[in-house]
Write a protein that holds these residues in place. Sequence first.
Motif, PDB file in Angstrom:
ATOM      1  N   LEU A  61       0.910  -1.036  -0.247  1.00 46.46           N
ATOM      2  CA  LEU A  61       0.054  -0.039   0.308  1.00 46.46           C
ATOM      3  C   LEU A  61       0.938   1.147  -0.024  1.00 46.46           C
ATOM      4  O   LEU A  61       2.098   1.188   0.574  1.00 46.46           O
ATOM      5  CB  LEU A  61      -0.887  -0.039   1.203  1.00 46.46           C
ATOM      6  N   PRO A  62       0.306   2.361  -0.451  1.00 43.53           N
ATOM      7  CA  PRO A  62       1.158   3.531  -0.410  1.00 43.53           C
ATOM      8  C   PRO A  62       1.552   3.980   0.934  1.00 43.53           C
ATOM      9  O   PRO A  62       0.808   3.817   1.958  1.00 43.53           O
ATOM     10  CB  PRO A  62       0.343   4.658  -1.133  1.00 43.53           C
ATOM     11  N   MET A  86       0.030  12.290   3.471  1.00 43.58           N
ATOM     12  CA  MET A  86      -0.857  11.420   4.206  1.00 43.58           C
ATOM     13  C   MET A  86      -2.262  11.483   3.601  1.00 43.58           C
ATOM     14  O   MET A  86      -2.747  10.377   3.322  1.00 43.58           O
ATOM     15  CB  MET A  86      -1.029  11.867   5.686  1.00 43.58           C
ATOM     16  N   ILE A  87      -2.933  12.718   3.219  1.00 44.51           N
ATOM     17  CA  ILE A  87      -4.271  12.622   2.586  1.00 44.51           C
ATOM     18  C   ILE A  87      -3.880  12.174   1.323  1.00 44.51           C
ATOM     19  O   ILE A  87      -4.912  11.267   0.710  1.00 44.51           O
ATOM     20  CB  ILE A  87      -4.793  14.136   2.503  1.00 44.51           C
ATOM     21  N   ALA A  92      -5.251   7.537  -2.393  1.00 40.72           N
ATOM     22  CA  ALA A  92      -4.535   6.402  -3.155  1.00 40.72           C
ATOM     23  C   ALA A  92      -4.781   5.065  -2.820  1.00 40.72           C
ATOM     24  O   ALA A  92      -5.281   4.239  -3.547  1.00 40.72           O
ATOM     25  CB  ALA A  92      -3.042   6.684  -3.389  1.00 40.72           C
ATOM     26  N   GLU A  93      -4.835   4.814  -1.579  1.00 40.26           N
ATOM     27  CA  GLU A  93      -5.180   3.379  -1.055  1.00 40.26           C
ATOM     28  C   GLU A  93      -6.857   3.195  -1.154  1.00 40.26           C
ATOM     29  O   GLU A  93      -7.034   1.977  -1.385  1.00 40.26           O
ATOM     30  CB  GLU A  93      -4.790   3.237   0.384  1.00 40.26           C
ATOM     31  N   LEU A 115      -6.977   4.844   6.989  1.00 41.36           N
ATOM     32  CA  LEU A 115      -8.117   5.541   7.019  1.00 41.36           C
ATOM     33  C   LEU A 115      -8.776   5.300   5.627  1.00 41.36           C
ATOM     34  O   LEU A 115     -10.022   5.342   5.731  1.00 41.36           O
ATOM     35  CB  LEU A 115      -8.028   6.786   7.349  1.00 41.36           C
ATOM     36  N   GLY A 116      -7.862   4.922   4.681  1.00 43.11           N
ATOM     37  CA  GLY A 116      -8.821   4.773   3.252  1.00 43.11           C
ATOM     38  C   GLY A 116      -8.893   3.444   2.876  1.00 43.11           C
ATOM     39  O   GLY A 116      -9.436   2.878   2.036  1.00 43.11           O
TER      40      GLY A 116
END
Length: 354
Positions: A61-62, A86-87, A92-93, A115-116
């Motif tokens: 993952l990124p 981070m955002i 991206a995830e 979070l994503g």
Amino acid sequence: MENSAKNILVAPLNWGLGHATRCIPIIRELEKNGFTPILASDGVALQLLQKEFPHLQSLELPSYEIEYAKTGADFKWKLIKNSPKMIEAIFAEKKIVKKWIAEFDLQGIISDNRLGVHSKKIPSVFMTHQLNVLSGKTTWISSKLHQHFIKKFTECWIPDIQENPNLTGKLGHLKDSSLNLKYLGPLSRLEKKDLPIKYDLMVILSGPEPQRTFLEEKLKSEVLLFKGKVLFIKGIIESEQKTEQHENVAYYNFMTSSEIETAFNESETVLCRSGYTTVMDLAKLQKKAFFIPTPGQFEQEYLAKRLKRNGFVPYAKQDDFKIENLLEVKLFGGLPQLKKEINWKQLLVLFERE
């Protein structure tokens, strides 16, 4: 991939090693209950899980690119400065996970603080011990923001108990909440064993750079003043294990879960960070400890202060620590043993297809 595989994506945040290590018991239980975990993270967290479960598929993952400040006081500003990266990683995830759901026929997601990593299409679990995110004067904003993200998940699992005494205090408990919360009880990859004591002191380092190195440098000189046998685990994940003996101290760069389990059980006292995963391990193994919280990490400082105030474990700030502080350990009771059997079958029903 066919449906019989029952694939569950398990994705811990790469922030120290704690998020990855506390996912280990969950991955084991998924396998026991007929699911196929697919591991996803980045950096050392992913390396750790790959070492632990070489037979499982792992995906990258990124990175949230969490950079740490040289001083504790700058910690928050460094995080704020980094928040655009981070955002970006969270967006991206989300995209990647959407693709993976189809590609790997995922039946569910367990995200430890990523979070994503969730979807409306399949059951998604968020695991955290921080419903409130402490950030000094901005705590109410960081907490509300975090809770806003948690709302997007089907369930939120908290590795603690709901009643008192518990391990997380205000971190893992809200006065009232519309979140779908489930208290699992503390999670640890380790088991308590009755082994003869081999080391008077076990030093186990973890957490992000540069603070891990600062503490290593400091403790290397301090432990030489310690009367007794010392085991010193640096917490650097490398391809090969390295060991060296220096006077009364045995150094390891890292240990596997089974080696760490033996080491904990063979040690009288543990000197470590007050990261929550370590707190859960110590509670389960009923080991006496001394904490040095990561400078500027509000959550570790809060846990250390709270556990000292409750008479469980003493602590010192990194800059103030001296080896003679360890004498205080005798005056404290150690962490409470929180017995809670996790009903995994009931918990994992969430991921069973209709």
